[in-house]
Design a protein around this motif. Structure first.
Motif, PDB file in Angstrom:
ATOM      1  N   ASP A 187     -17.842  24.601  15.184  1.00 49.23           N
ATOM      2  CA  ASP A 187     -17.488  23.510  14.267  1.00 49.23           C
ATOM      3  C   ASP A 187     -16.026  23.596  13.836  1.00 49.23           C
ATOM      4  OD1 ASP A 187     -20.020  22.408  14.384  1.00 49.23           O
ATOM      5  OD2 ASP A 187     -20.697  23.337  12.513  1.00 49.23           O
ATOM      6  N   GLN A 188     -15.540  24.808  13.596  1.00 48.65           N
ATOM      7  CA  GLN A 188     -14.131  24.969  13.210  1.00 48.65           C
ATOM      8  C   GLN A 188     -13.205  24.578  14.359  1.00 48.65           C
ATOM      9  OE1 GLN A 188     -14.553  29.064  11.949  1.00 48.65           O
ATOM     10  NE2 GLN A 188     -14.180  28.499   9.795  1.00 48.65           N
ATOM     11  N   ILE A 189     -13.542  24.977  15.567  1.00 49.10           N
ATOM     12  CA  ILE A 189     -12.743  24.595  16.735  1.00 49.10           C
ATOM     13  C   ILE A 189     -12.736  23.083  16.899  1.00 49.10           C
ATOM     14  CG2 ILE A 189     -12.617  24.688  19.260  1.00 49.10           C
ATOM     15  CD1 ILE A 189     -11.710  27.285  18.017  1.00 49.10           C
ATOM     16  N   ASP A 190     -13.895  22.453  16.759  1.00 43.44           N
ATOM     17  CA  ASP A 190     -13.984  20.991  16.868  1.00 43.44           C
ATOM     18  C   ASP A 190     -13.138  20.308  15.806  1.00 43.44           C
ATOM     19  OD1 ASP A 190     -15.690  21.170  19.041  1.00 43.44           O
ATOM     20  OD2 ASP A 190     -17.515  20.789  17.865  1.00 43.44           O
ATOM     21  N   GLU A 191     -13.220  20.794  14.572  1.00 42.59           N
ATOM     22  CA  GLU A 191     -12.456  20.199  13.477  1.00 42.59           C
ATOM     23  C   GLU A 191     -10.951  20.392  13.701  1.00 42.59           C
ATOM     24  OE1 GLU A 191     -11.922  17.987  10.000  1.00 42.59           O
ATOM     25  OE2 GLU A 191     -13.684  18.260  11.254  1.00 42.59           O
ATOM     26  N   LEU A 192     -10.541  21.574  14.138  1.00 45.69           N
ATOM     27  CA  LEU A 192      -9.128  21.807  14.436  1.00 45.69           C
ATOM     28  C   LEU A 192      -8.638  20.866  15.530  1.00 45.69           C
ATOM     29  CD1 LEU A 192      -8.966  25.707  14.322  1.00 45.69           C
ATOM     30  CD2 LEU A 192      -7.792  24.129  12.772  1.00 45.69           C
ATOM     31  N   SER A 193      -9.441  20.677  16.555  1.00 48.13           N
ATOM     32  CA  SER A 193      -9.073  19.778  17.643  1.00 48.13           C
ATOM     33  C   SER A 193      -8.903  18.345  17.139  1.00 48.13           C
ATOM     34  CB  SER A 193     -10.138  19.834  18.743  1.00 48.13           C
ATOM     35  OG  SER A 193      -9.815  18.938  19.772  1.00 48.13           O
ATOM     36  N   THR A 194      -9.844  17.892  16.325  1.00 43.68           N
ATOM     37  CA  THR A 194      -9.767  16.537  15.758  1.00 43.68           C
ATOM     38  C   THR A 194      -8.535  16.382  14.880  1.00 43.68           C
ATOM     39  OG1 THR A 194     -12.172  16.287  15.819  1.00 43.68           O
ATOM     40  CG2 THR A 194     -10.979  14.858  14.301  1.00 43.68           C
ATOM     41  N   LEU A 195      -8.293  17.365  14.029  1.00 48.37           N
ATOM     42  CA  LEU A 195      -7.138  17.293  13.130  1.00 48.37           C
ATOM     43  C   LEU A 195      -5.824  17.299  13.900  1.00 48.37           C
ATOM     44  CD1 LEU A 195      -8.473  19.705  10.393  1.00 48.37           C
ATOM     45  CD2 LEU A 195      -8.008  17.258  10.084  1.00 48.37           C
ATOM     46  N   LEU A 196      -5.725  18.125  14.935  1.00 51.09           N
ATOM     47  CA  LEU A 196      -4.498  18.154  15.726  1.00 51.09           C
ATOM     48  C   LEU A 196      -4.282  16.840  16.474  1.00 51.09           C
ATOM     49  CD1 LEU A 196      -4.562  21.825  17.010  1.00 51.09           C
ATOM     50  CD2 LEU A 196      -3.033  20.823  15.312  1.00 51.09           C
ATOM     51  N   ARG A 197      -5.355  16.216  16.929  1.00 44.55           N
ATOM     52  CA  ARG A 197      -5.226  14.899  17.567  1.00 44.55           C
ATOM     53  C   ARG A 197      -4.767  13.850  16.552  1.00 44.55           C
ATOM     54  NH1 ARG A 197      -7.623  14.597  22.717  1.00 44.55           N
ATOM     55  NH2 ARG A 197      -8.753  16.496  23.233  1.00 44.55           N
ATOM     56  N   THR A 198      -5.258  13.952  15.326  1.00 43.75           N
ATOM     57  CA  THR A 198      -4.839  13.031  14.263  1.00 43.75           C
ATOM     58  C   THR A 198      -3.353  13.213  13.955  1.00 43.75           C
ATOM     59  OG1 THR A 198      -7.049  13.016  13.282  1.00 43.75           O
ATOM     60  CG2 THR A 198      -5.223  12.366  11.849  1.00 43.75           C
ATOM     61  N   ILE A 199      -2.933  14.449  13.813  1.00 47.74           N
ATOM     62  CA  ILE A 199      -1.522  14.732  13.539  1.00 47.74           C
ATOM     63  C   ILE A 199      -0.648  14.197  14.672  1.00 47.74           C
ATOM     64  CG2 ILE A 199       0.190  16.585  13.330  1.00 47.74           C
ATOM     65  CD1 ILE A 199      -2.060  18.207  11.878  1.00 47.74           C
ATOM     66  N   THR A 200      -1.047  14.467  15.908  1.00 46.84           N
ATOM     67  CA  THR A 200      -0.271  14.023  17.064  1.00 46.84           C
ATOM     68  C   THR A 200      -0.203  12.499  17.143  1.00 46.84           C
ATOM     69  OG1 THR A 200      -0.912  16.012  18.271  1.00 46.84           O
ATOM     70  CG2 THR A 200      -0.088  14.175  19.577  1.00 46.84           C
ATOM     71  N   ALA A 201      -1.337  11.837  16.963  1.00 43.50           N
ATOM     72  CA  ALA A 201      -1.367  10.372  17.052  1.00 43.50           C
ATOM     73  C   ALA A 201      -0.507   9.734  15.965  1.00 43.50           C
ATOM     74  CB  ALA A 201      -2.805   9.867  16.955  1.00 43.50           C
ATOM     75  N   ASN A 202      -0.631  10.228  14.743  1.00 41.61           N
ATOM     76  CA  ASN A 202       0.167   9.659  13.655  1.00 41.61           C
ATOM     77  C   ASN A 202       1.652   9.987  13.821  1.00 41.61           C
ATOM     78  OD1 ASN A 202      -1.911   8.343  12.252  1.00 41.61           O
ATOM     79  ND2 ASN A 202      -2.523  10.232  11.278  1.00 41.61           N
ATOM     80  N   GLY A 203       1.949  11.166  14.304  1.00 42.30           N
ATOM     81  CA  GLY A 203       3.338  11.528  14.580  1.00 42.30           C
ATOM     82  C   GLY A 203       3.932  10.648  15.672  1.00 42.30           C
ATOM     83  N   ASP A 204       3.143  10.387  16.719  1.00 46.32           N
ATOM     84  CA  ASP A 204       3.595   9.485  17.778  1.00 46.32           C
ATOM     85  C   ASP A 204       3.854   8.086  17.234  1.00 46.32           C
ATOM     86  OD1 ASP A 204       3.485  11.450  19.714  1.00 46.32           O
ATOM     87  OD2 ASP A 204       1.602  10.750  20.592  1.00 46.32           O
ATOM     88  N   ALA A 205       2.961   7.610  16.386  1.00 49.00           N
ATOM     89  CA  ALA A 205       3.131   6.268  15.805  1.00 49.00           C
ATOM     90  C   ALA A 205       4.427   6.190  15.015  1.00 49.00           C
ATOM     91  CB  ALA A 205       1.938   5.920  14.928  1.00 49.00           C
ATOM     92  N   MET A 206       4.716   7.235  14.256  1.00 47.13           N
ATOM     93  CA  MET A 206       5.944   7.231  13.459  1.00 47.13           C
ATOM     94  C   MET A 206       7.186   7.369  14.343  1.00 47.13           C
ATOM     95  SD  MET A 206       4.969   9.390  10.057  1.00 47.13           S
ATOM     96  CE  MET A 206       6.498   8.989   9.228  1.00 47.13           C
ATOM     97  N   THR A 207       7.064   8.099  15.422  1.00 44.80           N
ATOM     98  CA  THR A 207       8.215   8.368  16.277  1.00 44.80           C
ATOM     99  C   THR A 207       8.527   7.208  17.220  1.00 44.80           C
ATOM    100  OG1 THR A 207       7.718  10.720  16.220  1.00 44.80           O
ATOM    101  CG2 THR A 207       9.154   9.978  17.993  1.00 44.80           C
ATOM    102  N   PHE A 208       7.495   6.627  17.806  1.00 50.01           N
ATOM    103  CA  PHE A 208       7.723   5.672  18.881  1.00 50.01           C
ATOM    104  C   PHE A 208       7.545   4.207  18.484  1.00 50.01           C
ATOM    105  CE2 PHE A 208       6.608   9.647  21.097  1.00 50.01           C
ATOM    106  CZ  PHE A 208       7.802   9.815  21.774  1.00 50.01           C
ATOM    107  N   CYS A 209       7.032   3.932  17.302  1.00 47.14           N
ATOM    108  CA  CYS A 209       6.874   2.548  16.863  1.00 47.14           C
ATOM    109  C   CYS A 209       8.210   2.004  16.372  1.00 47.14           C
ATOM    110  CB  CYS A 209       5.848   2.429  15.737  1.00 47.14           C
ATOM    111  SG  CYS A 209       4.163   2.611  16.300  1.00 47.14           S
ATOM    112  N   ASP A 210       8.388   0.731  16.576  1.00 47.95           N
ATOM    113  CA  ASP A 210       9.569   0.059  16.044  1.00 47.95           C
ATOM    114  C   ASP A 210       9.348  -0.104  14.545  1.00 47.95           C
ATOM    115  OD1 ASP A 210      11.776  -1.461  15.483  1.00 47.95           O
ATOM    116  OD2 ASP A 210      11.164  -3.172  16.711  1.00 47.95           O
ATOM    117  N   THR A 211      10.089   0.653  13.758  1.00 48.01           N
ATOM    118  CA  THR A 211       9.862   0.655  12.312  1.00 48.01           C
ATOM    119  C   THR A 211      10.120  -0.701  11.666  1.00 48.01           C
ATOM    120  OG1 THR A 211      12.092   1.501  11.953  1.00 48.01           O
ATOM    121  CG2 THR A 211      10.315   3.123  12.043  1.00 48.01           C
ATOM    122  N   GLU A 212      10.875  -1.558  12.336  1.00 46.65           N
ATOM    123  CA  GLU A 212      11.105  -2.903  11.798  1.00 46.65           C
ATOM    124  C   GLU A 212       9.813  -3.710  11.759  1.00 46.65           C
ATOM    125  OE1 GLU A 212      14.185  -4.715  14.084  1.00 46.65           O
ATOM    126  OE2 GLU A 212      15.651  -3.197  13.550  1.00 46.65           O
TER     127      GLU A 212
END
Length: 78
Positions: free
Chosen positions: A13-38
């Motif tokens: 369960d801890q491994i699954d939760e860590l995997s989910t959280l890291l995917r969330t961090i990566t996805a949100n980081g990608d959105a902030m990095t690659f989206c046109d902020t305008e």
């Protein structure tokens, strides 16, 4: 030759939760990095940042739990 010893126990369960959280961090980081902020709403950046922070804190919490789940050391025979 050096042998690595297992020190901590981690649940599936801890491994699954860590995997989910890291995917969330990566996805949100990608959105902030690659989206046109305008094209983002003003509150979107802070919402994404808050989601990243919340996920990172949850990762830290799980790693703190894992740190407390030390495996018993084998007793040296002899």
């Amino acid at each position: 030759m050096t042998h690595d010893r297992l020190v901590f126990g981690v649940t599936i369960d801890q491994i699954d939760e860590l995997s989910t959280l890291l995917r969330t961090i990566t996805a949100n980081g990608d959105a902030m990095t690659f989206c046109d902020t305008e094209n983002l709403q003003p509150q979107s950046v802070s919402t994404l940042g808050e989601a990243i922070l919340d996920s990172a804190l949850a990762v830290r919490n799980i790693l703190d739990q894992v740190n407390e789940q030390r495996l018993e050391q084998e007793r040296a025979s002899g």
